[in-house]
Design an enzyme around this catalytic site. Structure first.
Site, short mmCIF file in Angstrom:
data_model
loop_
_atom_site.label_atom_id
_atom_site.label_comp_id
_atom_site.label_asym_id
_atom_site.label_seq_id
_atom_site.Cartn_x
_atom_site.Cartn_y
_atom_site.Cartn_z
N LYS A 35 -3.46 -16.08 13.65
CA LYS A 35 -4.29 -16.07 14.88
C LYS A 35 -3.99 -14.83 15.71
O LYS A 35 -4.91 -14.16 16.21
CB LYS A 35 -3.99 -17.34 15.68
CG LYS A 35 -4.91 -17.54 16.85
CD LYS A 35 -4.51 -18.70 17.72
CE LYS A 35 -4.90 -20.03 17.16
NZ LYS A 35 -4.61 -21.13 18.10
N PHE A 142 -10.61 -25.91 34.74
CA PHE A 142 -11.81 -26.75 34.68
C PHE A 142 -12.92 -26.12 33.84
O PHE A 142 -14.07 -26.52 33.94
CB PHE A 142 -12.33 -27.01 36.10
CG PHE A 142 -11.29 -27.62 37.01
CD1 PHE A 142 -11.05 -28.99 36.98
CD2 PHE A 142 -10.54 -26.84 37.86
CE1 PHE A 142 -10.09 -29.56 37.80
CE2 PHE A 142 -9.56 -27.39 38.68
CZ PHE A 142 -9.34 -28.76 38.65
N LYS A 202 -7.34 -33.04 37.90
CA LYS A 202 -7.95 -32.81 36.58
C LYS A 202 -8.29 -34.15 35.91
O LYS A 202 -9.40 -34.33 35.37
CB LYS A 202 -6.99 -32.00 35.71
CG LYS A 202 -7.49 -31.71 34.33
CD LYS A 202 -8.75 -30.86 34.34
CE LYS A 202 -9.43 -30.81 33.00
NZ LYS A 202 -9.28 -29.61 32.26
N PHE A 247 -24.95 -33.28 35.74
CA PHE A 247 -24.25 -34.24 34.87
C PHE A 247 -24.90 -35.62 34.87
O PHE A 247 -24.23 -36.64 34.79
CB PHE A 247 -22.77 -34.34 35.25
CG PHE A 247 -21.88 -33.70 34.21
CD1 PHE A 247 -21.84 -32.33 34.06
CD2 PHE A 247 -21.11 -34.47 33.35
CE1 PHE A 247 -21.06 -31.74 33.08
CE2 PHE A 247 -20.33 -33.89 32.37
CZ PHE A 247 -20.30 -32.51 32.24
N GLY A 255 -18.78 -35.82 24.05
CA GLY A 255 -17.81 -35.59 22.97
C GLY A 255 -16.95 -34.40 23.34
O GLY A 255 -16.77 -34.08 24.51
N CYS A 258 -12.14 -32.66 25.20
CA CYS A 258 -11.58 -32.99 26.52
C CYS A 258 -11.96 -34.36 27.04
O CYS A 258 -11.10 -35.24 27.16
CB CYS A 258 -11.98 -31.92 27.53
SG CYS A 258 -11.24 -30.34 27.16
C1 UDX Z 1 -15.29 -30.64 30.10
C2 UDX Z 1 -15.30 -30.47 31.61
O1 UDX Z 1 -16.64 -30.29 32.06
C3 UDX Z 1 -14.45 -29.28 32.01
O2 UDX Z 1 -14.39 -29.16 33.43
C4 UDX Z 1 -13.05 -29.47 31.46
O3 UDX Z 1 -12.24 -28.34 31.76
C5 UDX Z 1 -13.09 -29.69 29.97
O4 UDX Z 1 -13.96 -30.79 29.65
P1 UDX Z 1 -16.50 -29.42 28.04
O5 UDX Z 1 -15.73 -30.35 27.15
O6 UDX Z 1 -16.59 -27.98 27.69
O7 UDX Z 1 -15.89 -29.49 29.53
O8 UDX Z 1 -17.99 -29.98 28.08
P2 UDX Z 1 -19.03 -30.50 29.19
O9 UDX Z 1 -20.01 -29.46 29.49
O10 UDX Z 1 -18.31 -31.11 30.31
O11 UDX Z 1 -19.75 -31.63 28.33
C6 UDX Z 1 -18.99 -32.71 27.77
C7 UDX Z 1 -19.89 -33.64 27.02
O12 UDX Z 1 -20.73 -34.34 27.90
C8 UDX Z 1 -20.81 -32.96 26.00
O13 UDX Z 1 -20.81 -33.77 24.83
C9 UDX Z 1 -22.16 -32.96 26.69
O14 UDX Z 1 -23.23 -32.96 25.78
C10 UDX Z 1 -22.08 -34.27 27.46
N1 UDX Z 1 -22.95 -34.31 28.66
C11 UDX Z 1 -22.75 -33.43 29.68
C12 UDX Z 1 -23.93 -35.28 28.76
O15 UDX Z 1 -24.10 -36.10 27.84
N2 UDX Z 1 -24.71 -35.34 29.88
C13 UDX Z 1 -24.53 -34.48 30.92
O16 UDX Z 1 -25.27 -34.60 31.91
C14 UDX Z 1 -23.54 -33.49 30.81
#
Ligand code: UDX
Length: 466
Positions: A35, A142, A202, A247, A255, A258
């Site tokens: 890596k 975040f 967090k 959201f 999924g 996180c």
């Molecule tokens: C998330 C947090 O948003 C971020 O702040 C943290 O640091 C890490 O975890 P991430 O995993 O990159 O970030 O994805 P995110 O954009 O939050 O989406 C997470 C999941 O929720 C995805 O599967 C997405 O499709 C789903 N989602 C998101 C929905 O189903 N509906 C929504 O309105 C928003």
């Protein structure tokens, strides 16, 4: 400032490149020799819009380098992973301990150590002794995948969890303020607090986001059985300033690396603390999320006449969200895999994630060409909100498939601006979230579509203007 970033996964790589862009002298450290070699040549090893360009710029400036061992520095960021343990719900913090062990031989006593990994509340306090007098700050991250560069360079807020001792806290805060000087000058809010609060920020943020999504997914199901339209429902909810529009997109559930593991880690930590009843609702949030995936599988089987064997199913999307090649806990792939288990002939297509699918789901057939993937399909499932899929032409798609039936797992195709023609309602009638009513106002649609991450480059360009 002289900075080491320990752990060059998603978070660490982006953080190291961004800090170098801000003018610091940064070394990214990872125990994985391959890596380090790859990163030294500017290859992140994963898809993240804007990151290759940023890495190239930072490496070219001479301010960013990568190595397998830490070096003397003023600030050490800990950005290692905290995955779910294999035998329970808790987060595994062993990589955080290993990261600290690795810096102790080189870090002077006046160095400041900054934890960014997501850890259970109480972890930071338990690390203080190990650091032998070096100041520790817990400063959660975040960033969202797909927007990682912009989120790092232009965060909504900076959170500093500071030590109790006022002199150490002051020293640590000054060091971090220097690291983030340009962000603070650009009025990014900075909140100082104790370790526990910072860790809880967090945990709470991700729990809240997961809860919002599961809530909307229950509303989607209610819409389906009552004739409602969950997109319009989300609009009406989002215009309430107390709720806000973001959201609230219903779909096939959350999924990634996180949200799913973080809500389970909250449950595990609350159980250890003897307050598991307090967060019992998170079990429901998790269960609703699973149910959202189950519903798509059930609906697909139904459309295949409950005889999936040998039927050709095309799954559009493999990554857990668009603008990412991350397939960790991807709802799309879970659905694809379960239909394959039931005997369907599943073909998966995705603009970026097929390499990961080959590696982790070798039994699934993949096809990078979307036309080839759609040809002859008896059922199409749109399961990741890639822009590429939203631009599919309805008639051309209908001409390719064997049977025109499509489950839109995110209501991506149901309502688009012209020139993309609308999809015939009968083709998409089994999509998630109920009937489509044709009066979505443009303003709110912009918000929804921006959330759909159509233009990540736009966010990156704005962030780089910081
Ligand atoms: C998330 C947090 O948003 C971020 O702040 C943290 O640091 C890490 O975890 P991430 O995993 O990159 O970030 O994805 P995110 O954009 O939050 O989406 C997470 C999941 O929720 C995805 O599967 C997405 O499709 C789903 N989602 C998101 C929905 O189903 N509906 C929504 O309105 C928003």
């Amino acid at each position: 400032m002289k900075i080491n970033v320990i752990g060059c996964g998603y978070l660490g790589t982006v953080h190291a490149a961004c800090l170098a862009t801000l003018g610091h002298e940064v070394m990214g450290v990872d125990t994985d020799v391959a890596k380090v070699e790859r990163l030294s040549h500017g290859d992140p090893g994963f898809f993240e819009p804007g990151l290759p360009e940023l890495l190239a710029q930072a490496l070219g400036s001479g301010r960013l380098s990568f190595a397998t061992e830490p070096t003397p520095a003023e600030v050490y960021f800990l950005t290692v992973g905290t995955p779910q343990v294999t035998d329970g719900l808790a987060a595994d913090v062993s990589f955080v301990h290993a990261a600290i062990d690795s810096i102790l031989p080189v870090a002077s006593l006046d160095a400041v150590v900054v934890g960014k990994s997501t850890v259970p509340v109480g972890t930071a306090a338990g690390l203080v002794d190990k650091l032998g007098g070096r100041a520790l700050v817990w400063s959660p991250e975040f960033l969202r995948e797909g927007f990682a560069v912009a989120d790092t360079l232009h965060p909504d807020r900076l959170v500093y969890g500071l030590p109790d001792d006022p002199a150490t806290a002051c020293r640590a805060q000054n060091a971090l303020d220097q690291v983030y000087e340009s962000m603070l000058a650009a009025d990014v809010p900075r909140l100082t607090m104790n370790y526990a609060t910072a860790e809880l920020v967090k945990m709470a943020a991700n729990s809240f986001l997961a809860t919002k999504i599961s809530f909307m997914n229950t509303m989607a199901e209610l819409c389906e059985c009552t004739g409602g339209d969950v997109t319009l429902l989300a609009e009406a909810l989002g215009l309430d300033a107390r709720i806000g529009p973001l959201f609230l997109r219903a779909g096939i559930g959350f999924g990634g690396g996180c949200l799913p593991k973080d809500i389970r880690a909250v449950i595990a930590r609350a159980t250890e603390l003897g307050v598991d009843d307090t967060v019992s609702f998170l079990h429901h949030v998790d269960a609703i999320n699973q149910h959202s995936r189950d519903r798509v599988v059930d609906r697909a089987l139904q459309l295949l006449g409950d005889e999936p064997e040998g039927k050709k199913v095309t799954v559009l999307g493999a990554s857990f969200k668009p603008n990412s090649d991350d397939i960790r806990d991807s709802p799309a792939l879970e659905v694809a895999d379960r239909l394959h288990d039931q005997g369907a002939e599943v073909t998966v297509t995705d603009p970026q994630a097929l390499f990961g699918v080959h590696r982790s789901f070798p039994h699934l057939h993949t096809e990078s060409d979307i036309t080839a993937a759609l040809t002859g399909a008896e059922l199409v499932l749109l399961l990741t909100e890639w822009q590429e899929f939203s631009h599919l032409d309805p008639q051309a798609t209908i001409d390719l498939v064997e049977r025109p039936q499509l489950i839109d797992g995110h209501r991506l195709l149901l309502r688009r601006n012209q020139p993309t023609p609308l999809w015939p309602p009968q083709v998409c009638s089994n999509s998630i979230g109920g009937h489509v009513q044709p009066n979505l106002p443009l303003g709110f649609r912009r918000v929804l579509e921006m959330q759909r991450t159509d233009e990540p480059q736009m966010y990156i360009d704005n962030a780089l203007r910081l």
